[in-house]
Design a protein around this motif. Structure first.
Motif, short mmCIF file in Angstrom:
data_model
loop_
_atom_site.label_atom_id
_atom_site.label_comp_id
_atom_site.label_asym_id
_atom_site.label_seq_id
_atom_site.Cartn_x
_atom_site.Cartn_y
_atom_site.Cartn_z
N GLY A 64 0.80 -1.23 0.00
CA GLY A 64 0.00 0.00 0.00
C GLY A 64 0.83 1.28 0.00
N ILE A 65 2.12 1.18 0.23
CA ILE A 65 2.96 2.39 0.19
C ILE A 65 3.04 2.87 -1.26
CG2 ILE A 65 5.28 3.32 0.60
CD1 ILE A 65 4.20 2.56 3.22
N ARG A 66 2.79 4.15 -1.47
CA ARG A 66 2.75 4.70 -2.83
C ARG A 66 3.96 5.58 -3.11
NH1 ARG A 66 -3.33 5.61 -3.76
NH2 ARG A 66 -4.11 4.12 -2.25
N THR A 67 4.24 5.72 -4.39
CA THR A 67 5.28 6.67 -4.77
C THR A 67 4.80 8.06 -4.38
OG1 THR A 67 4.30 6.80 -6.96
CG2 THR A 67 6.12 5.29 -6.69
N GLY A 68 5.75 8.90 -4.02
CA GLY A 68 5.40 10.27 -3.67
C GLY A 68 5.11 10.47 -2.18
N GLY B 29 1.12 7.52 -7.91
CA GLY B 29 0.31 7.29 -6.71
C GLY B 29 -0.22 5.88 -6.55
N VAL B 30 0.47 4.92 -7.14
CA VAL B 30 0.02 3.54 -7.01
C VAL B 30 0.75 2.87 -5.85
CG1 VAL B 30 0.22 1.28 -8.12
CG2 VAL B 30 -0.77 3.20 -9.36
N GLY B 31 0.04 2.05 -5.10
CA GLY B 31 0.63 1.41 -3.93
C GLY B 31 1.24 0.06 -4.25
N TYR B 32 2.28 -0.28 -3.52
CA TYR B 32 2.88 -1.60 -3.66
C TYR B 32 1.86 -2.66 -3.28
CZ TYR B 32 5.82 -5.62 -2.76
OH TYR B 32 6.34 -6.87 -2.77
N VAL B 53 6.82 -0.90 -7.67
CA VAL B 53 6.25 0.37 -8.09
C VAL B 53 7.32 1.45 -8.00
CG1 VAL B 53 5.30 0.65 -5.76
CG2 VAL B 53 4.46 2.11 -7.56
N GLU B 55 8.45 5.66 -9.69
CA GLU B 55 8.06 6.79 -10.53
C GLU B 55 8.45 6.54 -11.98
OE1 GLU B 55 9.56 10.38 -8.78
OE2 GLU B 55 8.35 10.11 -6.96
N THR B 82 -6.09 -4.08 -2.23
CA THR B 82 -5.24 -5.26 -2.33
C THR B 82 -6.08 -6.45 -2.77
OG1 THR B 82 -5.60 -5.63 0.01
CG2 THR B 82 -3.57 -4.51 -0.59
#
Ligand SMILES: Nc1ncnc2c1ncn2[C@@H]1O[C@H](COP(=O)(O)OP(=O)(O)OP(=O)(O)O)[C@@H](O)[C@H]1O
Ligand SMILES: [Mg+2]
Lengths: 599, 474
Positions: A64-68, B29-32, B53, B55, B82
């Motif tokens: 759930g950890i996202r870029t940015g 803005g996508v989550g692992y 994930v 940039e 998830t």
């Protein structure tokens, strides 16, 4: 942890791949700095820096950890809390107390803020032992706290401290965070509390290293007799799955004559940790009759828990061990399994796309292992009072396919001075401990010789004789497998019988039998002596014409069978009886033979 | 989630398709770990998951495979969620695909909840140590390597060996003594044949237990990458049944070898540095995240007993798949090809087999006080007998001592009478232990160095006055 307020720097998440995160815009970040990642604030450690880009290993689940998302540096390295309240605790790999986590989240581990390692509310009764105006430097005892009925916790001045005591708390009840003394130092005033913190990757200093001349008795016959460990020594136990590494390390925890035990479950099974957690509070410490948990710390980072915690757990445990060593205790640290720790290194290194070494392990595997084992030792500690303490390390290795020619085993046995090699073929016939007596060794034997001679002057001879007969039997077996058993005469069969006795009556030791599980050194010595005496007499009798069958029919042989389950307190007496009986029966036999011959 | 953000989370920036993976560019803005919906140029919907994930490039593994996908028309929608399984007790009696969709023509499940299929690690402090002996009615298991409730104990088999028959016998006979409640079965198949799947289904039907079984089936012809999901989905169902509904679940995963092959395929596509024999270096950790979901929890009634089944490539025990499995599970049952060839059933070789949790489940009050020591002595005697058998092959029986001959005979009888039994034969534990004593009693008592004298006096047939005519020698 006593946090300095204000987050320091903010960067952002650039990439997430499993337990591994890349953060950008992290100027001023330092190696091994603790960072908080994302809106969830999960804990991570900086493990590589390139310009303003930091690679981070995450100590919690990254889903759930996202870029940015933001990344905040704490300005501090990952540290351990040291103070009263450690004993009897169960921590994960980064010292989060698992019982408190259960209270908070239930049976499954979740991300989130967790209570500190040391309970901030609990009050400890503190007895100061230093006075106002006294000079104080690193390692000095400020006072004591009875941490458990078994452990007097010596409150030490942090190793780096030096100054004059300006104020010291009166005898009374304090929490770990209360100030118990104030010290004037060249830099200003310092407050001392019952607890302090120490970075896990930095060894704690001591004053001098001492030679390994005192054994760490383990109560395990094959170890104490043939492959002994010393206080402050290092040992590796390697073997395929199910060969008995965990059982051995747990036996050491139960039986070794150390003051403090630290058990690390590093990437191993949850049920094994549950077993220890359930059984240790009930198990009686053989030295005091108290629950063993009163002098044990457990670190459990099981295989399903975050892998970075696996890597950290080893250093966490070492720092705890050194802390109690500095108080003047003998600490035994059992790490199960160092292979899982090495695999954590490999995984992180792979994600960092570092140049792989042997079997994909990073090239620095050897130096990391060396740093680990270098933290063992018997030392005289810092501080005014003369104190000796030790950290003994025993690490399990889980070689793929049970084959020792792999990097972790190879690199480890170059560092450790004791090697216990476990053998599938022994384990498969339920010969435990499955320590192979030809491949294992201890380099401490010469240094311990003086000590052993006090137990029995002929130790060395017994050890050598036993090894010789084991070797002889092995060679005979090879011959038999080539040319058949017909060639065996009574003399050779005598060797087979002696080895069978050595194996079954002496080397075989059940970790679960209430009496057999622990064998005091005196008992070990006399058992070995009696078996070899029987062999000696048997050989002599056969040489003089007695048939082996008659020798084996002697009833004293039955007594030898049962020696291991004779309670230690009765053993002196029993061993004398057996010895006499042996003399009588063999004398009788020789007399009969002589008669038979002369008749 | 508003539709505006939903739209903004749809991308058609696939840059590369490689093996089971999509490499998508310029994703924000996508989550692992996120669940992904992939739409093929033909409009077909597939599912995937974010496994890396950044940039720059975001990597998506596609469970149904990537055939037909392209870099221009394929679209990818990140769901912000998830991968979850709808859970309900209604899954019992039903058959699902390996991805958890109904496969029996029945209705969709009306879920009580949605559970993340990856589960969460269990706090080791919260585990309750397994202690309840499961009687399987099979002597070589119950007598030598007994199973306890909440244990993870795999069958290591080989192609063509009767692991199916054995698994089905265990399902049919396994009982915790003194308890009425039978096991609830969660069955996960990865890459097995239609025929094998049918075998189990018919078997559950003929046992009349179908109403207590949930089946998740990925067949050999089904997408390979879906196999990554199947055991996780099955164990999520098992966790729900065990820890939410208080049932005792027996979860069977067959064939873990196929699962590991899928893992290897993904790793190869990511161009990771391979570990031993081409399998990824993290396979231990990955397998542990599956196997460690078995167990019991303090204060909860239910349990998950896990029986993974795997075929050892080339019957090689040191192959990474059985090797890493053995390092995680609490023992292993090994099916032996030589024994199978001589017609022995079940062909379980007790020597390399092991149940690590047996000590907690046996003994007085549970099975019988002599159980542990008896099995230790049987181990010794059988191992000794097998060594002597080898010697006899070289130098002939003439060279053997009389004691040797007794051991040799013991080993033969042990195989024919103790190990061997019918596929429908259900022996209770007393019967198994008594049989062990009877066989042992052909050896001189002075050989019993692994049994305490008072146990011998209590259970040895000679002192029990039983079985006259037994060959007591020595
Ligand atoms: N000293 C012993 N006495 C009796 N039984 C033993 C002894 N040592 C090992 N065993 C038996 O062997 C089994 C396996 O031992 P253990 O769990 O210690 O293996 P391991 O080497 O740690 O395996 P893994 O690498 O898979 O963790 C135990 O469950 C126990 O039944
Ligand atoms: Mg182990």
């Amino acid at each position: 942890m006593v946090e300095t307020s204000g987050a320091r720097r903010k960067g952002r998440v650039f990439r997430v791949a499993g337990p591994f995160i890349i953060a950008k815009d992290m100027p001023g970040a330092r190696m091994y700095e603790l960072v908080k990642v994302g809106d969830a604030g999960i804990l991570g450690e900086v493990i590589r820096l390139e310009g303003e880009t930091a690679a981070i290993q995450a100590h919690e689940e990254t889903t759930g950890i996202r870029t940015g998302e933001k990344v905040v540096g704490t300005g501090k390295p990952l540290s351990v809390e040291l103070g009263p309240g450690l004993m009897g605790q169960i921590y994960d790999g980064i010292q989060r107390p698992l019982p408190r986590i259960q209270e908070q989240f239930g049976a499954f581990l979740q991300r989130g803020v967790v209570p500190p390692a040391l309970d901030r509310k609990r009050r400890w009764s503190f007895h100061p032992s230093i006075e106002k105006g006294a000079k104080v430097s690193g390692g000095d005892v400020i006072g004591t706290v009875q941490e458990t009925p078994l452990i007097e916790h010596r409150i030490l001045a942090s190793p780096l401290l030096g100054g004059i005591i300006e104020d010291v708390a009166a005898e009374g009840e304090y929490t770990v965070a209360d100030t118990i003394a104030e010290v004037r130092t060249p830099q200003g005033r310092d407050k001392l509390r019952l607890m302090h913190t120490w970075p896990i990757r930095q060894p704690r200093p001591f004053s001098a290293i001492l030679p390994p001349e005192v054994p760490l008795l383990t109560g395990q016959r094959i170890i104490d007799a043939f492959f002994p460990l010393s206080k402050g020594g290092t040992a590796a136990i390697s073997g395929g799955f199910g060969t008995g590494k965990t059982v051995m390390l747990q036996s050491l925890a139960r039986c070794a004559d150390a003051d403090i035990l630290i058990l690390v479950g590093c990437g191993e099974r949850g049920n094994e940790m549950a077993d220890v957690v359930e059984s240790f509070p009930k198990l009686e410490d053989f030295r005091s009759g108290q629950p063993l948990m009163n002098r044990t710390i457990i670190i459990a980072n099981t295989s399903d828990m975050p892998i970075a915690g696996r890597e950290a757990s080893i250093y966490m445990a070492l720092t705890l061990a050194e802390y109690y060593r500095d108080m003047g205790y003998d600490v035994a640290l059992m790490a199960d399994s160092t292979s899982r720790w090495a695999e954590a290194l490999r995984e992180v290194s792979g994600r960092l796309e570092e140049m792989p070494g042997e079997e994909g392990y990073p090239a620095y595997l050897a130096s990391r292992l060396a740093e680990f084992y270098a933290r063992a030792g018997r030392v005289s500690t810092l501080g005014r009072e003369e104190r000796t303490g030790s950290v003994t390390l025993a690490g399990a290795i889980s070689p793929p396919g049970g084959d020792f020619s792999e990097p972790v085993t190879g690199n480890t046995i170059r560092l450790t001075r004791v090697f216990w090699a476990l053998d599938f073929s022994l384990a498969h016939r339920r010969h435990f401990p499955a320590i192979n007596w030809f491949m294992s060794y201890s380099e401490y034997i010469p240094a311990l010789a003086n000590w052993y001679e006090k137990v029995g002057p002929d130790w060395r001879r017994l050890r050598e004789e036993a090894m010789a007969v084991l070797k002889e039997e092995e060679e005979l077996r090879e011959v038999v497998s080539l040319v058949g058993a017909e060639i065996l005469g009574d003399r050779q069969r005598c060797v087979f019988e002696a080895v069978k006795m050595l194996k079954e009556y002496f080397l075989l030791q059940s970790a679960f039998h209430p009496v057999d599980m622990q064998c005091p050194i005196n008992k070990t010595y006399h058992m070995l002596r009696l078996i070899l005496k029987f062999y000696d007499k048997a050989r002599q009798a056969v040489n003089e014409g007695t048939s082996l069958g008659q020798v084996l029919a002697l009833s004293v042989k039955e007594d030898l069978t049962r020696m291991k389950i004779v309670k230690p307190e009765r053993f002196d007496e029993v061993s004398k009886e057996i010895s006499q009986k042996m003399d009588t029966q063999f004398d009788q036999l020789t007399a009969d033979t002589a008669e038979g011959v002369s008749a | 989630m508003s539709s505006a953000t939903q739209a903004s989370r749809t991308y058609s920036t696939v840059r590369e398709v490689l093996g089971p993976l999509l490499f998508v560019e310029a994703v924000r803005g996508v989550g692992y770990g996120e669940l992904v919906e992939v739409t093929t140029p033909q409009g077909e919907e597939r599912t995937g998951q974010v496994i890396d994930v950044s940039e720059g490039i975001t990597i998506v593994q596609v469970f149904e495979g990537t055939s037909g996908l392209d870099t221009t028309k394929t679209t990818v929608r990140f769901t912000g969620d998830t991968v979850k399984l709808p859970v309900s007790v209604d899954i019992l009696g039903r058959v699902f695909t390996g991805a958890g969709k109904p496969a029996d023509g029945g209705p969709n499940i009306i879920p009580e909840d949605y559970w993340d299929i990856h589960g969460l690690p269990m706090n080791p402090y919260s585990r309750a140590h397994p202690t309840d002996f499961i009687q399987t009615g099979i002597s070589v298991i119950d007598g030598m390597n007994p199973l306890v409730r909440g244990q993870k104990l795999p069958l290591f088999s080989g192609s063509g060996l009767p692991h199916k028959l054995l698994a089905s016998q265990i399902v049919r006979q396994a009982r915790v003594r003194g308890e009425e409640e039978a096991f609830t079965i969660v069955f996960a198949a990865m890459g097995i044949t239609t025929e094998e799947a049918r075998f189990f289904r018919d078997d559950f039907t003929s046992m009349g237990v179908l109403g207590r079984v949930a089946m998740f089936i990925n067949l050999a012809e089904h997408p390979v990458i879906e196999r990554i999901l199947t055991p996780r989905i099955a164990l999520t169902a098992a966790e729900f049944l065990a820890f939410e509904q208080g049932m005792h679940v027996l979860a069977i995963l067959i064939d873990m070898t196929n699962y590991c092959e899928a893992l290897r395929e993904i790793s190869a596509a990511r161009m990771e540095i391979p570990g031993r024999r081409g399998y990824p270096g993290y396979m231990y950790t990955d397998l542990a995240s599956i196997y460690e979901r078995a167990g019991r929890i303090q204060g909860k009634k239910g349990s998950i007993t896990l029986m993974p089944i795997l075929t050892m490539p080339d019957d090689d025990l040191t192959h990474p798949i059985p090797d890493l499995t053995g390092y995680i599970t609490e023992g292993q049952m090994i099916l032996d090809r030589k024994m199978h060839k001589t017609g022995l059933y079940p062909p379980i070789d007790p020597l390399p087999s092991l149940s690590r949790l047996m000590d907690k489940g046996i003994g007085s009050g549970k099975t019988r006080e002599d159980h542990k020591q008896l099995s230790d002595q049987l181990y010794y005697a059988y191992a000794e007998g097998k060594v002597i058998r080898e010697t006899a092959l070289v130098s002939g029986e003439a060279a053997l001592t009389s004691n040797d001959r007794l051991y040799l005979k013991f080993a033969d009888r042990f195989e024919k009478e103790f190990i061997s039994q019918g596929a429908n034969e259900n022996r209770d534990i007393e019967g198994t232990l008594d049989l062990g004593w009877e066989l042992l009693s052909a050896l001189p008592e002075s050989e019993f160095s692994r049994i305490d004298p008072d146990i011998i006096r209590k259970y040895h047939p000679r002192y029990r006055g039983g079985n006259e005519g037994d060959r007591i020698v020595g």
